[in-house]
Design an enzyme around this catalytic site. Structure first.
Site, PDB file in Angstrom:
ATOM      1  N   THR A   3       0.839  -1.204   0.000  1.00  0.00           N
ATOM      2  CA  THR A   3       0.000   0.000   0.000  1.00  0.00           C
ATOM      3  C   THR A   3       0.874   1.255   0.000  1.00  0.00           C
ATOM      4  O   THR A   3       0.635   2.184  -0.783  1.00  0.00           O
ATOM      5  CB  THR A   3      -0.929   0.000   1.229  1.00  0.00           C
ATOM      6  OG1 THR A   3      -1.763  -1.153   1.167  1.00  0.00           O
ATOM      7  CG2 THR A   3      -1.772   1.250   1.280  1.00  0.00           C
ATOM      8  N   TYR A  22      -4.886  14.451   0.083  1.00  0.00           N
ATOM      9  CA  TYR A  22      -4.728  13.094   0.613  1.00  0.00           C
ATOM     10  C   TYR A  22      -5.739  12.159  -0.037  1.00  0.00           C
ATOM     11  O   TYR A  22      -5.417  11.030  -0.401  1.00  0.00           O
ATOM     12  CB  TYR A  22      -4.912  13.080   2.137  1.00  0.00           C
ATOM     13  CG  TYR A  22      -3.821  13.804   2.881  1.00  0.00           C
ATOM     14  CD1 TYR A  22      -2.631  13.161   3.193  1.00  0.00           C
ATOM     15  CD2 TYR A  22      -3.976  15.122   3.280  1.00  0.00           C
ATOM     16  CE1 TYR A  22      -1.618  13.814   3.883  1.00  0.00           C
ATOM     17  CE2 TYR A  22      -2.980  15.792   3.967  1.00  0.00           C
ATOM     18  CZ  TYR A  22      -1.803  15.134   4.267  1.00  0.00           C
ATOM     19  OH  TYR A  22      -0.806  15.797   4.930  1.00  0.00           O
ATOM     20  N   ASN A  31      -7.551   3.026  -3.534  1.00  0.00           N
ATOM     21  CA  ASN A  31      -8.634   2.919  -2.568  1.00  0.00           C
ATOM     22  C   ASN A  31      -8.951   4.306  -2.010  1.00  0.00           C
ATOM     23  O   ASN A  31      -8.163   4.860  -1.241  1.00  0.00           O
ATOM     24  CB  ASN A  31      -8.255   1.976  -1.435  1.00  0.00           C
ATOM     25  CG  ASN A  31      -9.412   1.681  -0.506  1.00  0.00           C
ATOM     26  OD1 ASN A  31     -10.291   2.498  -0.307  1.00  0.00           O
ATOM     27  ND2 ASN A  31      -9.394   0.496   0.083  1.00  0.00           N
ATOM     28  N   ARG A  36      -6.264   8.595   5.289  1.00  0.00           N
ATOM     29  CA  ARG A  36      -5.437   8.605   6.509  1.00  0.00           C
ATOM     30  C   ARG A  36      -4.173   7.771   6.323  1.00  0.00           C
ATOM     31  O   ARG A  36      -3.116   8.111   6.848  1.00  0.00           O
ATOM     32  CB  ARG A  36      -6.222   8.085   7.700  1.00  0.00           C
ATOM     33  CG  ARG A  36      -7.229   9.077   8.205  1.00  0.00           C
ATOM     34  CD  ARG A  36      -7.916   8.546   9.447  1.00  0.00           C
ATOM     35  NE  ARG A  36      -9.014   9.408   9.797  1.00  0.00           N
ATOM     36  CZ  ARG A  36      -9.054  10.126  10.899  1.00  0.00           C
ATOM     37  NH1 ARG A  36      -8.075  10.063  11.774  1.00  0.00           N
ATOM     38  NH2 ARG A  36     -10.087  10.890  11.156  1.00  0.00           N
ATOM     39  N   ASN A  45       8.050   8.558   4.879  1.00  0.00           N
ATOM     40  CA  ASN A  45       8.656   8.715   3.556  1.00  0.00           C
ATOM     41  C   ASN A  45      10.138   8.330   3.605  1.00  0.00           C
ATOM     42  O   ASN A  45      10.935   8.999   4.263  1.00  0.00           O
ATOM     43  CB  ASN A  45       8.491  10.166   3.109  1.00  0.00           C
ATOM     44  CG  ASN A  45       9.003  10.434   1.720  1.00  0.00           C
ATOM     45  OD1 ASN A  45       9.692   9.626   1.114  1.00  0.00           O
ATOM     46  ND2 ASN A  45       8.664  11.604   1.211  1.00  0.00           N
ATOM     47  N   CYS A  53       6.571  14.601  -0.804  1.00  0.00           N
ATOM     48  CA  CYS A  53       5.397  14.583   0.061  1.00  0.00           C
ATOM     49  C   CYS A  53       4.898  15.980   0.403  1.00  0.00           C
ATOM     50  O   CYS A  53       3.739  16.135   0.794  1.00  0.00           O
ATOM     51  CB  CYS A  53       5.680  13.775   1.323  1.00  0.00           C
ATOM     52  SG  CYS A  53       7.066  14.345   2.293  1.00  0.00           S
ATOM     53  N   GLU A  82       8.176  26.390  -5.518  1.00  0.00           N
ATOM     54  CA  GLU A  82       7.760  25.802  -6.787  1.00  0.00           C
ATOM     55  C   GLU A  82       6.758  26.676  -7.537  1.00  0.00           C
ATOM     56  O   GLU A  82       6.246  26.285  -8.578  1.00  0.00           O
ATOM     57  CB  GLU A  82       7.146  24.416  -6.538  1.00  0.00           C
ATOM     58  CG  GLU A  82       8.145  23.412  -6.027  1.00  0.00           C
ATOM     59  CD  GLU A  82       7.561  22.016  -5.863  1.00  0.00           C
ATOM     60  OE1 GLU A  82       6.369  21.805  -6.170  1.00  0.00           O
ATOM     61  OE2 GLU A  82       8.307  21.130  -5.426  1.00  0.00           O
TER      62      GLU A  82
END
Length: 102
Positions: A3, A22, A31, A36, A45, A53, A82
């Site tokens: 996952t 998220y 999914n 969460r 990470n 992230c 950015e």
């Protein structure tokens, strides 16, 4: 693929100057109920320089005060570097800077 690996692959593909929520990352990883889990994955990470992230924000377009790599101000600074512009109330215009989910 685990996952977390699926989540990291999605996040790696968020282009510079764009953000995803998220929920979008969860959906794209397979999914829509994993929002969460996305947060948990990003806190672990393994390659912050490779897996951006900082480009993941909440559904309101706000940075996380719990950003694992320096807090919300660091996340904001990385996004501003950015070219992402924050509104006066501190959120990002997701229509302008957000990725398309589908």
């Amino acid at each position: 693929m685990t996952t977390f690996e699926k989540i990291y692959e999605v996040v790696k593909n968020i282009p510079e100057g764009k953000v995803a929520t998220y929920g979008q990352v969860a959906f794209l990883a397979g999914n829509p109920r994993w929002a969460r889990v996305v947060g948990y994955a990003l806190h672990q990470n393994p390659a912050p320089g490779v897996i951006p992230c900082h480009r993941v924000v909440n559904r309101e377009g706000r940075v996380s005060c719990a950003f694992a790599f320096g807090g919300g101000e660091t996340q904001r600074a990385l996004l501003e570097k950015e070219g992402i512009v924050f509104e006066n109330d501190g959120h990002i215009d997701l229509l302008k800077y957000g990725i398309e989910s589908c």
